[in-house]
Structure formats: C-alpha cells, structure tokens
Write a protein that holds these residues in place. Sequence first.
Motif, short mmCIF file in Angstrom:
data_model
loop_
_atom_site.label_atom_id
_atom_site.label_comp_id
_atom_site.label_asym_id
_atom_site.label_seq_id
_atom_site.Cartn_x
_atom_site.Cartn_y
_atom_site.Cartn_z
N GLY A 1 0.80 -1.22 0.00
CA GLY A 1 0.00 0.00 0.00
C GLY A 1 0.84 1.27 0.00
O GLY A 1 0.56 2.21 -0.77
N VAL A 2 1.88 1.34 0.84
CA VAL A 2 2.68 2.57 0.92
C VAL A 2 3.54 2.76 -0.33
O VAL A 2 3.99 3.87 -0.60
N HIS A 3 3.75 1.69 -1.09
CA HIS A 3 4.58 1.80 -2.30
C HIS A 3 3.76 1.90 -3.58
O HIS A 3 4.34 1.82 -4.67
N VAL A 4 2.45 2.09 -3.46
CA VAL A 4 1.65 2.30 -4.67
C VAL A 4 2.15 3.51 -5.46
O VAL A 4 2.35 3.41 -6.69
N PRO A 5 2.40 4.68 -4.82
CA PRO A 5 2.96 5.81 -5.59
C PRO A 5 4.33 5.49 -6.18
O PRO A 5 4.66 5.91 -7.29
N THR A 6 5.15 4.72 -5.42
CA THR A 6 6.48 4.34 -5.92
C THR A 6 6.35 3.46 -7.15
O THR A 6 7.07 3.65 -8.14
N VAL A 7 5.45 2.49 -7.09
CA VAL A 7 5.23 1.59 -8.23
C VAL A 7 4.72 2.38 -9.43
O VAL A 7 5.15 2.17 -10.57
N LYS A 8 3.81 3.30 -9.17
CA LYS A 8 3.25 4.11 -10.26
C LYS A 8 4.35 4.89 -10.97
O LYS A 8 4.41 4.94 -12.20
N GLY A 9 5.25 5.51 -10.19
CA GLY A 9 6.34 6.26 -10.79
C GLY A 9 7.39 5.37 -11.43
O GLY A 9 7.92 5.69 -12.51
#
Length: 377
Positions: free
Chosen positions: A26-34
């Motif tokens: 969950g906390v790495h959703v923005p990281t994965v998106k980028g």
Amino acid sequence: MSSVVGASRALRAQFFVLGVMFATWGVHVPTVKGHYGLGEQALAIAMLAGGVGALMALAQAGRVVGRWGPRAVSAVMGVACCASIACLLAGSAYTALLAVMLLFGITGSLVDVAINTEATEIERLAARPLMSGFHGMFSLGGMAGASLGSAAPALGLSPQAHLLVATGIGAVVVLVGSRAMLPVPEKAAEEKHPLSLPRGPLLLLGVLASMGLIAEGAMYDWSVLFMKQERASEASTAALAYASFSGAMAVGRFAGDWVRARLTPPRLMRASGVLGAAGMALALAVPSPAVALIGFALVGLGLSNVVPVLFSAASQVPGVSSAHGIAAVSGVGYLGMMAGPPLIGLIAEHASLSAGLWVVVVFAAFMAMTAKRALRN
C-alpha cells in the motif's frame, strides 16, 4: 491447553506479517506508479491482476488447506507472499509487475484462508470469541508496515531496501511462527471438490464481504496516493493515511470480541457500514490532510469487525467445512474487490481520484442496508 495458547500466539504473528505485507504494498503504490510510469487506469489493472490471482487461488483454497493443513500452507505461501512483495520494483516492464501482482494475489489469498481456518479451530477449542483479536493483529501489522514505510526515507532506506528489509523479516517470522500452529483436520469428503459459486447463506455472506473488502481494499490501494495527489502531502505524511486506517482498525478489532459478545451480528454490521461511509465522506468532503487522516481512521474503525464476523459465520454454516466456508465467502468478496480498483481507477482517469473514492461511501452504505437480511440467522 498450553498447545492452544502457543498456537494462538503463533497465529497472531502470522496475521501480523500478512498485515505488514499488505501495508508494504500500500505505501509503495505511488512508488510503483512512478517506477513503471503508469496512469491511474494502468495501475488499477495491475491491482486487478492481484484480484484475479486471489480468485484463482480461492477456487482451490478449500481443497489445498484441507489436503495440506493450515500450518503447511501458511508457511509455504507466506514466504512466497513475502517474496512477491520484495520483487515489486525488481523489474522495469509492465508485464513483470502484472506477474508479481498475480503471485501476490495467489499467495496472499491462500495464506488468508489458511490462517482464518486455524483461527476458527482455536476459537472453537477456546469456546469464546477470538476472531476479531486475530484480525486485530493484521491491522496492527498494517500500521507497523505503514509506519516503517513512512520512516524509511528518514532512515536512509531506498524503496527497494525497504522492501527487502520488511519482507525478509516477515519471511523469518512466518517460518518460525508456523511451527507452533495446530493441525486442523478437515473432512475428506469435503476436499474433493473445488470451490463453486456459493448459494443461500454463503452467497449472502459473500455479498456483504464484497462490500466490506471493496471499501477496505480502496484504503490499501488508494489512500496513500490520494494523500499525495489530492491533498499534496509529502511522502512521509501520505504513508500515515494507511497507518491511521490500520491503527483504528486494530483498535476496533482488539475490542471486537468484547463487542461481538454484546451486539448481534446484524446490528454490528449495520453500525460498521454507517461509520465507514461517514468517515470516507468526511475525508473526501473536507480539503484538509489532517481531516483526511481522521476520516480514514473512522473508516478503519467502522470496517474493523466486518471480516471477522463474516468469516466466523461462514465457518459455522451446516454441512460445510470451515476452510470451504471461508473460501466461498472470500471468493465472492474478492470477486467484488476485483471490480473495485478498476472502477475507482476508471473514474479517477476521467474525473479525479476523489470522485472515484466516493464508491467506498456507496458500498459501505449498501453494506449497512443489507446487513439484517444477510445475517438474520
């Protein structure tokens, strides 16, 4: 009795680790998106891959857990689940991400059925409500995982380093904890058939599960990105969205066994849906990061006892083994959950993420309205 106490402690550790894994994703959703250069719709499809994997696994979960037992399934699939999260940023191709999410869905759902089957057995042996407390450890793990994700930049950990640390520790805890779990015998006659579409009481319970899991899954998948995009929060603050949700859910679940002993399931489910809908509406209506965190906490408190109540009910349906009952309700729940991320992503792509998350309000309200009919018996 000492073996039951030891198994209970080991099972709490398993729930905790599963919560950490979901939070780490969950906390790495923005990281994965980028990292993969994704839009909301492509990200939603990746989340859908996790749902497809979960549904595929749930079709055989009753048979697998019945054949090998919760202890073996939770050990093997728990380590594999940790490995899938460790590989989130290992590749650069979108197809690699889809494969990782598919594996995460498969392993996570098998662990889920295995540890909930074990939980119903321990609850039966203890002759008192325990399920909410077990699920409280999942939420506590979610809070711990999100907090570690929030602190990782300050600790000098890169996203990949954070993934390796969290999953490495998780895998060790899974292996050690599984050794103390109890063997749970299932009836051989009920192990021969894979999961089919449930009917009657199980279908109604599954519909409620789908409503709750769509709302809960939206918090796992979208809350951090919502804080970052819609509320312009820093990464460390955005990660607190998941922590506030999971922390409140943990509080609600640790108090849940006491509440379940005093409220009927329909009344508890109705209150859960109302509080969840109100909290999400508050987070979306007021343009303040602090208010959003309060709203997410109310959602967590409202949804805290939905899954424990439904899984406990599913494990007691006459003529159905606990593993099959839980897998059947989980299957319908995950089927609904699969539709949630693409629907929210589609709305976000054409409007905004805030508009997409109003789906949570609608589903939580629907869950409150259908609680009496689904749980009247």
